[in-house]
Write a protein that holds these residues in place. Structure first.
Motif, PDB file in Angstrom:
ATOM      1  N   VAL A 158       0.852  -1.201   0.000  1.00 14.85           N
ATOM      2  CA  VAL A 158       0.000   0.000   0.000  1.00 14.85           C
ATOM      3  C   VAL A 158       0.884   1.246   0.000  1.00 14.85           C
ATOM      4  N   HIS A 159       1.906   1.221   0.827  1.00 21.58           N
ATOM      5  CA  HIS A 159       2.847   2.347   0.901  1.00 21.58           C
ATOM      6  C   HIS A 159       3.515   2.575  -0.455  1.00 21.58           C
ATOM      7  N   ARG A 160       3.938   1.486  -1.073  1.00 11.85           N
ATOM      8  CA  ARG A 160       4.596   1.575  -2.380  1.00 11.85           C
ATOM      9  C   ARG A 160       3.658   2.141  -3.457  1.00 11.85           C
ATOM     10  N   LEU A 161       2.409   1.684  -3.460  1.00 16.16           N
ATOM     11  CA  LEU A 161       1.441   2.154  -4.465  1.00 16.16           C
ATOM     12  C   LEU A 161       1.204   3.664  -4.319  1.00 16.16           C
ATOM     13  N   ALA A 162       1.159   4.125  -3.045  1.00 16.26           N
ATOM     14  CA  ALA A 162       0.960   5.559  -2.792  1.00 16.26           C
ATOM     15  C   ALA A 162       2.205   6.340  -3.212  1.00 16.26           C
ATOM     16  N   ARG A 163       3.369   5.848  -2.778  1.00 17.60           N
ATOM     17  CA  ARG A 163       4.626   6.547  -3.061  1.00 17.60           C
ATOM     18  C   ARG A 163       4.871   6.657  -4.564  1.00 17.60           C
ATOM     19  N   ASP A 164       4.666   5.559  -5.274  1.00 17.83           N
ATOM     20  CA  ASP A 164       4.959   5.527  -6.716  1.00 17.83           C
ATOM     21  C   ASP A 164       3.771   5.971  -7.572  1.00 17.83           C
ATOM     22  N   LYS A 165       2.688   6.391  -6.909  1.00 19.46           N
ATOM     23  CA  LYS A 165       1.495   6.855  -7.633  1.00 19.46           C
ATOM     24  C   LYS A 165       1.042   5.847  -8.692  1.00 19.46           C
ATOM     25  N   VAL A 166       0.980   4.591  -8.294  1.00 19.11           N
ATOM     26  CA  VAL A 166       0.477   3.546  -9.208  1.00 19.11           C
ATOM     27  C   VAL A 166      -1.044   3.583  -9.155  1.00 19.11           C
ATOM     28  N   PRO A 167      -1.707   3.931 -10.243  1.00 16.69           N
ATOM     29  CA  PRO A 167      -3.171   4.024 -10.187  1.00 16.69           C
ATOM     30  C   PRO A 167      -3.831   2.653 -10.014  1.00 16.69           C
ATOM     31  N   LEU A 168      -4.941   2.641  -9.278  1.00 14.49           N
ATOM     32  CA  LEU A 168      -5.800   1.466  -9.176  1.00 14.49           C
ATOM     33  C   LEU A 168      -7.114   1.799  -9.882  1.00 14.49           C
ATOM     34  N   THR A 169      -7.512   0.961 -10.829  1.00 18.84           N
ATOM     35  CA  THR A 169      -8.818   1.153 -11.476  1.00 18.84           C
ATOM     36  C   THR A 169      -9.827   0.268 -10.750  1.00 18.84           C
ATOM     37  N   VAL A 170     -10.483   0.847  -9.768  1.00 19.40           N
ATOM     38  CA  VAL A 170     -11.396   0.103  -8.894  1.00 19.40           C
ATOM     39  C   VAL A 170     -12.801   0.078  -9.501  1.00 19.40           C
TER      40      VAL A 170
END
Ligand code: ADE
Ligand code: ZN
Length: 326
Positions: free
Chosen positions: A231-243
């Motif tokens: 979760v931290h990595r996704l936020a830091r790297d701004k990896v989008p989630l298409t929910v």
């Protein structure tokens, strides 16, 4: 409510919609009749009544069966144009559409037929509505990697019209690592990569999609919460989630929308977007998804605006030269 009017009025980008999943029962019957195909249902109501899913696979069985009515270029045009009209009614101004070539090539439908129909409808949507779009070719992960590699080779003459590649279908037991060589080749063709991961599968599949496939965006990704470092990595790297909230509800990924983690992920600083996935099967297009989340999760105006801003930020709209005018 004013916030619901805001949801309806805002221009939006849709980044996770399977064109085969926009096949409404009425069109399914019309195309079946046109192509002389017999459906295992007596009426439109019977089709809708069958849409009671217990998991992803129970949906996929009906979704692949439904897609069998798509045969001619006109069928793909009618399907895509109907989606564009419906999305336009929701103020969707940009859409990135998935298509599953393997669902069609096994039945003898050519790349040419599929892509011509889809492209022509998207071109009309640009002319008539100013709606921009991208096409993302998805590989079916329940099939062997060799089949997917063959499909990629078949797609080579059409890569001008394909903006990126994705990975979909049954997730459990089909980890991203199964497709390492396939996506290596996709990247060598400079095709941007997205992948369904962490819908029904574990958080480790999201990590694999990033590290092994080179995914730029994760489709679904809601099970990331099982790995706080991720979760931290996704936020830091701004990896989008298409929910896709209504999809998650219909496929029993969540028991009820009140328990959906969309708002928590948004507040944790992730680039979360809201999308419809397979709206004809899950009973809701873009605005239905946003409205349902607003009600269930008590989203604020700021939350709604952030979700919509994220949809443009996460889109491939900046590659303006990739907007096709043909
Ligand atoms: N194909 C169409 N919809 C899908 C979903 N929600 N997950 C995986 N594959 C799909
Ligand atoms: Zn999907």
């Amino acid at each position: 409510q004013a916030i619901d009017d805001l949801i309806r009025a805002l221009p939006k980008a849709e980044l996770h919609v399977h064109i085969e999943g926009t096949l409404e029962p009425e069109l399914m019957f019309k195309l079946a009749r046109r192509n002389g195909i017999k459906l295992p249902y007596a009426s439109v109501d019977e089709v809708r009544a069958a849409y009671q899913f217990t998991d992803l696979q129970s949906f996929l069985d009906l979704y692949y069966a439904g897609a069998s009515v798509l045969v001619t270029e006109e069928d793909f045009y009618d399907l895509t144009w109907a989606y564009c009209q419906r999305a336009h009614a929701d103020n969707v101004v940009h859409t990135e559409i998935f298509f599953d070539p393997q669902t069609h090539t096994v039945r003898g439908v050519s790349f040419e037929t599929m892509l011509n129909g889809i492209t022509r409808a998207l071109s009309d949507a640009l002319l008539k509505y100013g709606m921009t779009s991208r096409r993302i070719m998805c590989f079916l992960r329940h099939l062997p990697e060799a089949d997917c590699l063959a499909t990629l080779e078949q797609a080579k003459p059409y890569l001008e019209r394909i903006h990126g590649v994705g990975l979909d279908s049954g997730e459990k037991g089909n980890p991203p690592s199964k497709f390492k060589r396939l996506f290596q080749r996709c990247r060598s063709y400079e095709l941007p990569v997205v992948a369904h991961a962490g819908e029904e599968g574990p958080a480790s599949y999201i990590t694999e999609a990033l590290d092994i496939l080179g995914a730029k965006r994760i489709d679904h990704g809601v099970r990331c919460v099982e790995d706080p470092e991720l979760v931290h990595r996704l936020a830091r790297d701004k990896v989008p989630l298409t929910v896709c909230p209504l999809s998650n509800l219909k496929l029993c990924v969540v028991d009820n929308l009140e328990k959906h983690n969309l708002r928590d992920l948004l507040h944790a600083g992730l680039c979360v977007t809201v999308n419809s996935d397979d709206p004809a099967y899950f009973g809701g297009y873009m605005n239905d998804n946003l409205l349902a989340c607003r009600a269930a999760l008590n989203l604020s105006d700021d939350d709604v605006v952030q979700l919509v801003l994220n949809s443009f930020e996460a889109s491939w709209l900046r590659d303006a030269d990739k907007t096709r005018w043909e």
